[in-house]
Design a protein around this motif. Structure first.
Motif, PDB file in Angstrom:
ATOM      1  N   THR A  66       0.830  -1.212   0.000  1.00 55.94           N
ATOM      2  CA  THR A  66       0.000   0.000   0.000  1.00 55.94           C
ATOM      3  C   THR A  66       0.862   1.260   0.000  1.00 55.94           C
ATOM      4  O   THR A  66       0.651   2.179  -0.795  1.00 55.94           O
ATOM      5  CB  THR A  66      -0.936   0.001   1.229  1.00 55.94           C
ATOM      6  OG1 THR A  66      -1.978  -0.947   0.999  1.00 55.94           O
ATOM      7  CG2 THR A  66      -1.551   1.367   1.462  1.00 55.94           C
ATOM      8  N   LYS A 214      -5.488   5.913   0.931  1.00 56.47           N
ATOM      9  CA  LYS A 214      -6.767   5.225   1.128  1.00 56.47           C
ATOM     10  C   LYS A 214      -7.308   4.653  -0.181  1.00 56.47           C
ATOM     11  O   LYS A 214      -7.910   3.576  -0.196  1.00 56.47           O
ATOM     12  CB  LYS A 214      -7.789   6.202   1.737  1.00 56.47           C
ATOM     13  CG  LYS A 214      -7.385   6.669   3.131  1.00 56.47           C
ATOM     14  CD  LYS A 214      -8.298   7.749   3.658  1.00 56.47           C
ATOM     15  CE  LYS A 214      -8.175   9.025   2.876  1.00 56.47           C
ATOM     16  NZ  LYS A 214      -8.967  10.134   3.414  1.00 56.47           N
ATOM     17  N   SER A 217      -6.898   1.069  -1.764  1.00 56.49           N
ATOM     18  CA  SER A 217      -7.748  -0.060  -1.405  1.00 56.49           C
ATOM     19  C   SER A 217      -8.585  -0.536  -2.593  1.00 56.49           C
ATOM     20  O   SER A 217      -8.996  -1.688  -2.660  1.00 56.49           O
ATOM     21  CB  SER A 217      -8.657   0.307  -0.225  1.00 56.49           C
ATOM     22  OG  SER A 217      -9.423   1.437  -0.542  1.00 56.49           O
ATOM     23  N   PHE A 252      -5.164   1.877   8.239  1.00 58.46           N
ATOM     24  CA  PHE A 252      -5.195   3.025   7.324  1.00 58.46           C
ATOM     25  C   PHE A 252      -5.127   4.336   8.105  1.00 58.46           C
ATOM     26  O   PHE A 252      -4.454   5.286   7.707  1.00 58.46           O
ATOM     27  CB  PHE A 252      -6.465   2.995   6.458  1.00 58.46           C
ATOM     28  CG  PHE A 252      -6.308   2.139   5.232  1.00 58.46           C
ATOM     29  CD1 PHE A 252      -5.506   2.566   4.180  1.00 58.46           C
ATOM     30  CD2 PHE A 252      -6.941   0.910   5.130  1.00 58.46           C
ATOM     31  CE1 PHE A 252      -5.354   1.784   3.043  1.00 58.46           C
ATOM     32  CE2 PHE A 252      -6.789   0.118   4.005  1.00 58.46           C
ATOM     33  CZ  PHE A 252      -5.994   0.552   2.951  1.00 58.46           C
TER      34      PHE A 252
END
Lengths: 304, 272
Positions: A66, A214, A217, A252
């Motif tokens: 991520t 974010k 995702s 997150f």
């Protein structure tokens, strides 16, 4: 006085507050009211805490992915955004049109659709195969390439507006002074205008990166095991969706909070030497919750 | 005017010698902003080491004209030559075609400009402001550029402010840094666009002093200003502009004692 007027003066209805508080209490004590009909009515503290405090290699890998994808995509977005912004201010009309159409398309269609179109769609008609490539001995799967490509391309469209606003905010006299000293447009942009525009660009850029962290995702649709997809898989295995998705959200939140600290630091750094720049950027409290600190008197009184 | 090797230009290695005696030659320059005819058949010459002061009411085209001299503004007809080079354009079959950007940039290296609002680079210190263009454009070695930059700062009386950002300088100090910045490119001529108009009265003197010094040392200058005291002291010629035309030209003495044009008289009566 009517009940509705009472509730207006008191804020949230007391009944709602009470219901919320009691359900929270139930949750914490683990006394579900549904009884023994389902296996996991109780909050599984150990699964929850271990996925937060002793994350296994899957979670760490997802976290890593991520962060890495966010950073690379944002970097691509910024570079692309600068060029798109300059293209939109170009003298030649066709260059302006191309940039405008690009921004129009990428801002006007859902990111999710862009992701599946460029990976599955483009892949299916063999326009581009998204074959794995080797970067410094590291195998990069096609899905990740496509994910970074689309996130970067999408971000570029948004960044271009931010960069353009930054450039426009700089006094045209700066460009003229640079040109009068014999600099070309490109030299003046690179050395004089863009460094000043950066001060204006950095705060919204920070917010864009917060978003990017974010937004990664969404890459679950390409089967990329980033942080969210990792927890999707986990809850599928241990049947603890409540605990797993809550843990996912907290991960997150941790990422965006750390970024908040870094962003504040960067903004302070860039404000140095700026005319009339405050000595510090917005504080963390303000950044996270939107709370404005009381204005210091020393900042209000002007003059040299 | 006698030229003596002096401090200011010594800092950049003496008076730059253009190859021709005539530094600026403008003939029949016309410019429109949309339908507004802002320059009407402007013709003038400036010889080497001459100081020309341009006066006129706001909107008379004086600022526009000197901005045309380094092609910050386009012209629609006429020719402006600096050191024998046509500025900003190439002539193709008698028509003006805008020149390549790199050529225009090269021409501007010869032409220093000082702006009303200083336009110092706020993200760079005083010294960095001065050495930026020499480093980037002239590829001057950093040590040499720094020495020259410090020498120039000393000459304009700001040696102690080398590492200070423009925001921490007064208007007069900023304008002196701006003059030093323009000189650092070793220009053959200097254009001043109302250099003291944005200054508080007590700071005007310090900027004019630097400009007078420069004039005495033999720099070729066009100065748009309302400072008639400056004109009287250092100008070789004064041009009066009105509605995009040069309506009167003469020595400063002529303007003080015997102006001919009615509009000149009325303008002077307001500013003197």
């Amino acid at each position: 006085m009517t009940p509705s007027r009472i509730s207006r003066t008191l804020g949230p209805r007391p009944a709602v507050v009470l219901a919320g508080a009691s359900s929270l209490a139930l949750l914490v004590t683990g006394c579900g009211s549904q009884g023994a009909a389902t296996t996991h009515v109780a909050f599984d503290w150990s699964a929850f805490t271990s996925s937060l405090f002793t994350p296994d290699h899957l979670i760490l890998a997802g976290l890593f992915l991520t962060v890495v994808i966010s950073v690379i995509s944002q970097a691509i977005g910024v570079i692309l955004g600068v060029f798109l912004a300059l293209a939109r201010m170009a003298k030649a009309a066709p260059i302006r049109w191309i940039a405008s159409i690009y921004i129009w398309v990428f801002r006007g269609t859902p990111l999710l659709v862009q992701l599946v179109f460029f990976y599955f769609g483009v892949g299916a008609v063999h326009l581009f195969g998204w074959n794995p490539i080797n970067v410094l001995g590291l195998q990069i799967p096609g899905a990740i390439q496509a994910g970074i490509f689309v996130l970067g391309a999408n971000e570029g469209a948004y960044m271009s507006e931010i960069v353009r606003a930054g450039i426009i905010s700089i006094d045209p006299g700066q460009m003229e002074a640079a040109k009068s000293l014999g600099m070309t447009y490109a030299q003046a942009m690179r050395r004089i205008v863009l460094p000043q525009a950066a001060r204006v660009i950095i705060p919204p850029l920070g917010n864009e990166f917060n978003n990017m962290l974010k937004t990664t995702s969404l890459l679950f649709v390409l089967g990329i095991q980033e942080l969210y997809e990792t927890f999707v898989i986990k809850q599928g295995q241990n049947y603890l969706p409540f605990e797993m998705y809550l843990a996912c959200a907290l991960w997150f939140l941790l990422l965006t909070t750390i970024w908040g600290f870094i962003q504040a630091r960067i903004e302070r750094q860039f404000a140095k030497g700026a005319p009339g720049a405050p000595t510090s950027g917005p504080g963390l409290r303000q950044r996270l919750f939107g709370v404005r600190p009381a204005v210091e008197p020393s900042l209000v009184s002007g003059g040299r | 005017m006698t030229v003596q090797p002096h401090d200011l230009l010594a800092a950049i290695g003496g008076v730059p010698k253009p190859p021709t005696e005539v530094v600026i030659q403008a003939t029949d320059v016309n410019k429109w902003f949309g339908r507004l005819h802002v320059l009407r058949d402007i013709s003038m010459t400036v010889k080497r080491q001459e100081v020309v002061v341009v006066i006129g009411a706001s909107g008379s085209g004086k600022t526009t004209f000197i901005r045309c001299v380094n092609h910050l503004e386009k012209i629609q007809s006429g020719r402006i030559f600096v050191n024998g080079h046509l500025i900003g354009y190439r002539e193709v079959n008698g028509k003006l075609v805008e020149d390549k950007e790199s050529n225009i940039a090269k021409q501007r290296q010869e032409i220093g400009m000082v702006f009303q609002r200083f336009n110092l680079f706020p993200h760079k210190t005083a010294l960095e402001n001065i050495i930026e263009a020499p480093l980037l454009v002239r590829k001057t070695p950093p040590a040499e550029a720094t020495d020259m930059g410090k020498a120039l700062l000393t000459r304009v009386g700001l040696a102690a402010k080398a590492d200070v950002y423009p925001a921490q300088l007064s208007g007069g100090q900023q304008q002196r840094v701006a003059i030093a910045r323009a000189l650092a490119m070793k220009p053959a001529l200097m254009l001043f666009d109302e250099p003291t108009s944005a200054l508080d009265p007590e700071m005007i003197g310090e900027v004019l002093e630097v400009m007078k010094e420069l004039a005495r040392e033999g720099m070729t200058m066009i100065v748009v200003t309302h400072e008639m005291g400056f004109a009287r002291e250092v100008a070789d010629r004064v041009l009066m502009m009105d509605e995009g035309q040069i309506i009167e030209e003469g020595t400063p003495e002529h303007f003080f004692t015997n102006p001919q044009n009615e509009r000149t008289k009325s303008f002077l009566s307001k500013i003197l």
